[in-house]
Design a protein around this motif. Structure first.
Motif, PDB file in Angstrom:
ATOM      1  N   GLN A  95      47.326  32.214  35.148  1.00 38.36           N
ATOM      2  CA  GLN A  95      48.024  33.011  36.153  1.00 38.36           C
ATOM      3  C   GLN A  95      47.863  34.503  35.854  1.00 38.36           C
ATOM      4  O   GLN A  95      47.572  35.299  36.748  1.00 38.36           O
ATOM      5  N   ARG A  96      48.028  34.877  34.606  1.00 28.48           N
ATOM      6  CA  ARG A  96      47.894  36.294  34.219  1.00 28.48           C
ATOM      7  C   ARG A  96      46.463  36.772  34.407  1.00 28.48           C
ATOM      8  O   ARG A  96      46.227  37.893  34.857  1.00 28.48           O
ATOM      9  N   LEU A  97      45.494  35.924  34.083  1.00 35.05           N
ATOM     10  CA  LEU A  97      44.091  36.282  34.268  1.00 35.05           C
ATOM     11  C   LEU A  97      43.784  36.495  35.746  1.00 35.05           C
ATOM     12  O   LEU A  97      43.094  37.451  36.113  1.00 35.05           O
ATOM     13  N   ALA A  98      44.305  35.644  36.609  1.00 34.01           N
ATOM     14  CA  ALA A  98      44.092  35.802  38.051  1.00 34.01           C
ATOM     15  C   ALA A  98      44.722  37.097  38.567  1.00 34.01           C
ATOM     16  O   ALA A  98      44.123  37.801  39.388  1.00 34.01           O
ATOM     17  N   GLU A  99      45.913  37.416  38.069  1.00 36.48           N
ATOM     18  CA  GLU A  99      46.570  38.657  38.491  1.00 36.48           C
ATOM     19  C   GLU A  99      45.766  39.881  38.062  1.00 36.48           C
ATOM     20  O   GLU A  99      45.576  40.820  38.842  1.00 36.48           O
ATOM     21  N   GLU A 100      45.304  39.890  36.818  1.00 39.64           N
ATOM     22  CA  GLU A 100      44.529  41.020  36.318  1.00 39.64           C
ATOM     23  C   GLU A 100      43.188  41.144  37.040  1.00 39.64           C
ATOM     24  O   GLU A 100      42.735  42.250  37.343  1.00 39.64           O
ATOM     25  N   ALA A 101      42.542  40.024  37.318  1.00 38.84           N
ATOM     26  CA  ALA A 101      41.279  40.064  38.058  1.00 38.84           C
ATOM     27  C   ALA A 101      41.508  40.582  39.474  1.00 38.84           C
ATOM     28  O   ALA A 101      40.674  41.327  40.016  1.00 38.84           O
ATOM     29  N   ASN A 102      42.630  40.226  40.069  1.00 37.78           N
ATOM     30  CA  ASN A 102      42.978  40.729  41.391  1.00 37.78           C
ATOM     31  C   ASN A 102      43.182  42.238  41.347  1.00 37.78           C
ATOM     32  O   ASN A 102      42.730  42.963  42.245  1.00 37.78           O
ATOM     33  N   ASN A 103      43.849  42.725  40.309  1.00 33.48           N
ATOM     34  CA  ASN A 103      44.040  44.171  40.157  1.00 33.48           C
ATOM     35  C   ASN A 103      42.702  44.884  39.986  1.00 33.48           C
ATOM     36  O   ASN A 103      42.498  45.969  40.531  1.00 33.48           O
ATOM     37  N   GLU A 104      41.793  44.289  39.239  1.00 27.69           N
ATOM     38  CA  GLU A 104      40.453  44.861  39.065  1.00 27.69           C
ATOM     39  C   GLU A 104      39.734  44.954  40.405  1.00 27.69           C
ATOM     40  O   GLU A 104      39.078  45.950  40.704  1.00 27.69           O
ATOM     41  N   ALA A 105      39.854  43.913  41.215  1.00 16.84           N
ATOM     42  CA  ALA A 105      39.194  43.906  42.522  1.00 16.84           C
ATOM     43  C   ALA A 105      39.783  44.982  43.437  1.00 16.84           C
ATOM     44  O   ALA A 105      39.049  45.635  44.181  1.00 16.84           O
ATOM     45  N   GLU A 113      33.065  37.508  39.626  1.00 19.53           N
ATOM     46  CA  GLU A 113      32.958  37.225  38.198  1.00 19.53           C
ATOM     47  C   GLU A 113      33.164  38.482  37.357  1.00 19.53           C
ATOM     48  O   GLU A 113      33.828  38.453  36.322  1.00 19.53           O
ATOM     49  N   ARG A 114      32.626  39.593  37.802  1.00 18.66           N
ATOM     50  CA  ARG A 114      32.749  40.830  37.026  1.00 18.66           C
ATOM     51  C   ARG A 114      34.196  41.283  36.906  1.00 18.66           C
ATOM     52  O   ARG A 114      34.597  41.873  35.911  1.00 18.66           O
ATOM     53  N   HIS A 115      35.012  40.986  37.905  1.00 16.04           N
ATOM     54  CA  HIS A 115      36.428  41.333  37.831  1.00 16.04           C
ATOM     55  C   HIS A 115      37.141  40.469  36.785  1.00 16.04           C
ATOM     56  O   HIS A 115      37.979  40.961  36.028  1.00 16.04           O
ATOM     57  N   VAL A 116      36.784  39.189  36.763  1.00 18.40           N
ATOM     58  CA  VAL A 116      37.385  38.279  35.784  1.00 18.40           C
ATOM     59  C   VAL A 116      36.972  38.672  34.371  1.00 18.40           C
ATOM     60  O   VAL A 116      37.796  38.714  33.459  1.00 18.40           O
ATOM     61  N   VAL A 117      35.699  38.980  34.190  1.00 20.85           N
ATOM     62  CA  VAL A 117      35.206  39.368  32.870  1.00 20.85           C
ATOM     63  C   VAL A 117      35.888  40.649  32.396  1.00 20.85           C
ATOM     64  O   VAL A 117      36.270  40.776  31.227  1.00 20.85           O
ATOM     65  N   ALA A 118      36.087  41.589  33.295  1.00 21.20           N
ATOM     66  CA  ALA A 118      36.743  42.845  32.936  1.00 21.20           C
ATOM     67  C   ALA A 118      38.200  42.613  32.543  1.00 21.20           C
ATOM     68  O   ALA A 118      38.721  43.284  31.647  1.00 21.20           O
ATOM     69  N   ALA A 119      38.857  41.684  33.181  1.00 22.29           N
ATOM     70  CA  ALA A 119      40.273  41.415  32.904  1.00 22.29           C
ATOM     71  C   ALA A 119      40.463  40.485  31.709  1.00 22.29           C
ATOM     72  O   ALA A 119      41.526  40.499  31.075  1.00 22.29           O
ATOM     73  N   LEU A 120      39.457  39.723  31.377  1.00 23.92           N
ATOM     74  CA  LEU A 120      39.585  38.695  30.342  1.00 23.92           C
ATOM     75  C   LEU A 120      39.983  39.273  28.985  1.00 23.92           C
ATOM     76  O   LEU A 120      40.874  38.743  28.319  1.00 23.92           O
ATOM     77  N   GLU A 121      39.359  40.333  28.563  1.00 27.66           N
ATOM     78  CA  GLU A 121      39.649  40.903  27.240  1.00 27.66           C
ATOM     79  C   GLU A 121      41.098  41.363  27.136  1.00 27.66           C
ATOM     80  O   GLU A 121      41.765  41.119  26.126  1.00 27.66           O
ATOM     81  N   ARG A 122      41.619  42.007  28.171  1.00 26.36           N
ATOM     82  CA  ARG A 122      43.018  42.455  28.162  1.00 26.36           C
ATOM     83  C   ARG A 122      43.984  41.275  28.085  1.00 26.36           C
ATOM     84  O   ARG A 122      44.960  41.296  27.335  1.00 26.36           O
ATOM     85  N   VAL A 123      43.710  40.246  28.869  1.00 24.76           N
ATOM     86  CA  VAL A 123      44.599  39.093  28.894  1.00 24.76           C
ATOM     87  C   VAL A 123      44.536  38.330  27.570  1.00 24.76           C
ATOM     88  O   VAL A 123      45.563  37.871  27.057  1.00 24.76           O
ATOM     89  N   LEU A 124      43.354  38.217  27.000  1.00 24.62           N
ATOM     90  CA  LEU A 124      43.235  37.557  25.705  1.00 24.62           C
ATOM     91  C   LEU A 124      44.026  38.293  24.633  1.00 24.62           C
ATOM     92  O   LEU A 124      44.627  37.674  23.763  1.00 24.62           O
ATOM     93  N   GLN A 125      44.022  39.620  24.681  1.00 23.23           N
ATOM     94  CA  GLN A 125      44.793  40.405  23.724  1.00 23.23           C
ATOM     95  C   GLN A 125      46.298  40.143  23.889  1.00 23.23           C
ATOM     96  O   GLN A 125      47.026  40.073  22.901  1.00 23.23           O
ATOM     97  N   GLU A 126      46.759  39.982  25.109  1.00 28.59           N
ATOM     98  CA  GLU A 126      48.172  39.698  25.346  1.00 28.59           C
ATOM     99  C   GLU A 126      48.576  38.336  24.808  1.00 28.59           C
ATOM    100  O   GLU A 126      49.684  38.160  24.311  1.00 28.59           O
ATOM    101  N   PHE A 127      47.690  37.350  24.909  1.00 30.18           N
ATOM    102  CA  PHE A 127      48.025  35.987  24.522  1.00 30.18           C
ATOM    103  C   PHE A 127      47.648  35.669  23.083  1.00 30.18           C
ATOM    104  O   PHE A 127      47.873  34.566  22.622  1.00 30.18           O
ATOM    105  N   GLN A 128      47.096  36.625  22.371  1.00 31.99           N
ATOM    106  CA  GLN A 128      46.746  36.387  20.985  1.00 31.99           C
ATOM    107  C   GLN A 128      48.031  36.348  20.181  1.00 31.99           C
ATOM    108  O   GLN A 128      48.893  37.201  20.309  1.00 31.99           O
ATOM    109  N   GLY A 129      48.185  35.340  19.362  1.00 33.62           N
ATOM    110  CA  GLY A 129      49.426  35.259  18.649  1.00 33.62           C
ATOM    111  C   GLY A 129      49.258  34.612  17.386  1.00 33.62           C
ATOM    112  O   GLY A 129      49.644  34.418  16.415  1.00 33.62           O
TER     113      GLY A 129
END
Length: 76
Positions: free
Chosen positions: A39-49, A60-76
């Motif tokens: 859900q967070r990845l979809a929201e961030e990709a939407n913001n990128e678009a 795809e480029r929007h998802v790739v751009a958002a992926l790193e930020r979302v992964l950092q948020e979910f790293q625990g």
């Protein structure tokens, strides 16, 4: 009520990656974390678009751009 995911399959996958015993509802927690991540990845990709000249489609480029930020948020 229908099941959202096959619990036995998910538990088997988790056990194959980690040689530990699992508590009763750990598979539910992992599944919910997965859904929140998507859900967070979809929201961030939407913001990128939206920032990319107000595009209406997520590419795809929007998802790739958002992926790193979302992964950092979910790293625990």
């Amino acid at each position: 009520m229908t099941q959202l995911f096959p619990r036995a399959t998910l538990k088997r996958i988790i056990k194959s990656h980690h040689n530990r015993t699992l508590t009763k509802n750990v598979d539910v927690m992992i599944y919910l974390d997965y859904v929140l991540f998507l859900q967070r990845l979809a929201e961030e990709a939407n913001n990128e678009a939206k920032q990319d000249l107000n595009e209406k489609k997520i590419e795809e480029r929007h998802v790739v751009a958002a992926l790193e930020r979302v992964l950092q948020e979910f790293q625990g």
